[in-house]
Design a protein around this motif. Structure first.
Motif, PDB file in Angstrom:
ATOM      1  N   ASN A 250     -33.394 -12.709 -31.402  1.00  0.00           N
ATOM      2  CA  ASN A 250     -34.419 -12.824 -30.499  1.00  0.00           C
ATOM      3  C   ASN A 250     -34.577 -14.343 -30.213  1.00  0.00           C
ATOM      4  N   ARG A 251     -33.173 -14.839 -30.206  1.00  0.00           N
ATOM      5  CA  ARG A 251     -33.285 -16.233 -29.760  1.00  0.00           C
ATOM      6  C   ARG A 251     -32.795 -16.344 -28.346  1.00  0.00           C
ATOM      7  N   GLU A 252     -33.409 -17.415 -27.468  1.00  0.00           N
ATOM      8  CA  GLU A 252     -32.765 -17.371 -26.066  1.00  0.00           C
ATOM      9  C   GLU A 252     -31.110 -17.797 -25.784  1.00  0.00           C
ATOM     10  N   VAL A 253     -30.645 -17.100 -25.022  1.00  0.00           N
ATOM     11  CA  VAL A 253     -29.340 -17.238 -24.641  1.00  0.00           C
ATOM     12  C   VAL A 253     -28.993 -17.798 -23.342  1.00  0.00           C
ATOM     13  N   PHE A 254     -28.266 -18.906 -22.856  1.00  0.00           N
ATOM     14  CA  PHE A 254     -28.024 -19.399 -21.699  1.00  0.00           C
ATOM     15  C   PHE A 254     -26.491 -19.255 -21.289  1.00  0.00           C
ATOM     16  N   ALA A 255     -26.147 -19.126 -20.228  1.00  0.00           N
ATOM     17  CA  ALA A 255     -24.708 -18.947 -19.667  1.00  0.00           C
ATOM     18  C   ALA A 255     -24.708 -20.037 -18.421  1.00  0.00           C
ATOM     19  N   VAL A 256     -23.607 -20.787 -18.283  1.00  0.00           N
ATOM     20  CA  VAL A 256     -23.198 -21.498 -17.287  1.00  0.00           C
ATOM     21  C   VAL A 256     -22.420 -20.653 -16.147  1.00  0.00           C
ATOM     22  N   PRO A 257     -22.982 -20.266 -14.885  1.00  0.00           N
ATOM     23  CA  PRO A 257     -22.430 -19.405 -14.036  1.00  0.00           C
ATOM     24  C   PRO A 257     -20.928 -20.290 -13.451  1.00  0.00           C
ATOM     25  N   GLY A 258     -19.904 -19.411 -12.977  1.00  0.00           N
ATOM     26  CA  GLY A 258     -18.743 -19.912 -12.416  1.00  0.00           C
ATOM     27  C   GLY A 258     -18.362 -19.185 -11.253  1.00  0.00           C
ATOM     28  N   ARG A 259     -17.346 -19.588 -10.859  1.00  0.00           N
ATOM     29  CA  ARG A 259     -16.542 -18.838  -9.385  1.00  0.00           C
ATOM     30  C   ARG A 259     -16.152 -17.656  -9.817  1.00  0.00           C
ATOM     31  N   PRO A 260     -16.798 -16.394  -9.259  1.00  0.00           N
ATOM     32  CA  PRO A 260     -16.234 -15.251  -9.305  1.00  0.00           C
ATOM     33  C   PRO A 260     -14.651 -15.104  -9.395  1.00  0.00           C
ATOM     34  N   GLY A 261     -13.982 -14.362 -10.168  1.00  0.00           N
ATOM     35  CA  GLY A 261     -12.364 -14.229 -10.456  1.00  0.00           C
ATOM     36  C   GLY A 261     -11.908 -15.190 -11.230  1.00  0.00           C
TER      37      GLY A 261
END
Length: 366
Positions: A250-261
């Motif tokens: 139950n901790r927060e998770v963050f992800a850095v978006p990137g270019r599809p493919g």
């Protein structure tokens, strides 16, 4: 912890296939690690989930002999063992059912009342990922967080070097004992890490290096922290496992978006798409979600350093001056900015001392 008590904790930790959650159950039932080894077998068999095989294994004298050898290593090499019932055991790790009953520390670690985040990702970090990671840590440095990672190639060491460069405490969670360093190429970073934090593991000096250890190590990375950030990941990988563990805690998770493919953006994009992680474009996103605030001293310093506002900041400042307190979404709507962009502008304004955050995710001018 006394030497005798430590000896029995080590012996309990050495029992194969016991697991930390079962070990804690045994300790709660008997009162102490030593009492477990003095308890009658038939009484231990009454404990749910223990079973005859585990009870039989407990009383093999090999565990105490191994514990004696590891105790000598600890004393000789000035390793700091920390028991899960001690006050200096990491607070957030205490709340993890499968958190280690005993961890080993080396360096200058101080996690009391600290903001702690973990940063993980691919070993094959790109130049874009490197730049983002370094900027993120720099942006967060005014909040003086502890940066946790796995001391591995790629994102891990990039985050930890960035922490050192910004004079932040950093913790390397190792997938082996403190008698070795992997990868060997990172030996040159051992001293800087220990001077600015240190290393944590629950593996013994007698544990040979094994890639399967990474999965066990990842629960400590996730468990120590308030939030886990994934910067670049392929479709499968250890960083995604760490994210899953953090989510289970139950901790927060963050992800850095990137270019599809792009290969090393797939994992992060999947986390965001499946709503297992918050989208992270800057430090402002993390600060907003976690509800972190600058200390008054930091605000005062920042106000002296930055006195000018750009056009976007002036627009927000004027709106807050006229309307008073307002939430981020309200500010974004009235100033005609995207929410994510508004969060970043608000962070910059806070650092400049132009505004301050309030309870309820409100903002007002200073």
């Amino acid at each position: 912890m006394g030497t005798e008590e430590l000896l029995y904790v080590l012996a309990l930790q050495h029992v194969p296939n016991l697991g930390d959650s079962t070990a804690k159950k045994l300790i709660r039932h008997t009162g102490s690690p030593k009492a477990i080894f003095k308890e009658k077998k038939q009484n231990l068999l009454k404990i749910e989930g223990v079973g005859n095989t585990r009870v039989k294994e407990l009383f093999d004298p090999v565990h105490l002999k191994a514990a004696e050898a590891e105790l000598r290593f600890i004393e000789t090499n000035k390793i700091k063992p920390v028991y899960f019932q001690e006050a200096n055991y990491p607070e957030k790790l205490k709340h993890c059912l499968d958190g280690p009953i005993l961890i080993f520390q080396r360096g200058n670690i101080d996690l009391k009342d600290r903001k702690i985040i973990s940063i993980v990702g691919t070993r094959n970090i790109t130049s874009h990922g490197t730049a983002f990671c370094e900027k993120l840590v720099e942006e967060l440095s005014v909040l003086d967080p502890v940066i946790v990672s796995g001391f591995a190639y790629g994102v891990d060491i990039t985050a930890q070097k960035a922490a050192i460069n910004n004079q932040l405490q950093t913790i390397g969670c190792l997938a082996h004992g403190l008698d070795q360093i992997y990868p060997k190429a990172h030996k040159k970073f051992v001293r800087p890490v220990e001077e600015n934090g240190g290393f944590i593991t629950d593996f013994w000096s007698s544990d040979s290096f094994d890639r399967n250890n990474f999965l066990k190590r990842n629960r400590i990375i996730a468990g120590l922290s308030e939030a886990t950030i994934v910067i670049e990941s392929a479709e499968k990988g250890g960083s995604l496992v760490t994210a899953d563990i953090a989510d289970s805690y139950n901790r927060e998770v963050f992800a850095v978006p990137g270019r599809p493919g792009d290969k090393y953006n797939t994992g992060c994009n999947n986390l965001i798409r499946s709503q297992k992680a918050h989208l992270l474009t800057s430090a402002a996103d993390l600060i907003y979600i976690l509800g972190w605030q600058l200390e008054p001293e930091a605000k005062a310093v920042q106000k002296q350093l930055f006195v000018e506002l750009d056009k976007e900041e002036e627009l927000i400042y004027d709106f807050l001056k006229k309307s008073g307190k307002a939430q981020l979404d309200t500010i974004a709507l009235n100033c005609n900015f995207p929410t994510f962009k508004t969060a970043g502008v608000l962070l910059n304004m806070e650092l400049k001392g132009a505004i301050r955050p309030l309870p309820g995710k409100l903002f007002e001018t200073t």
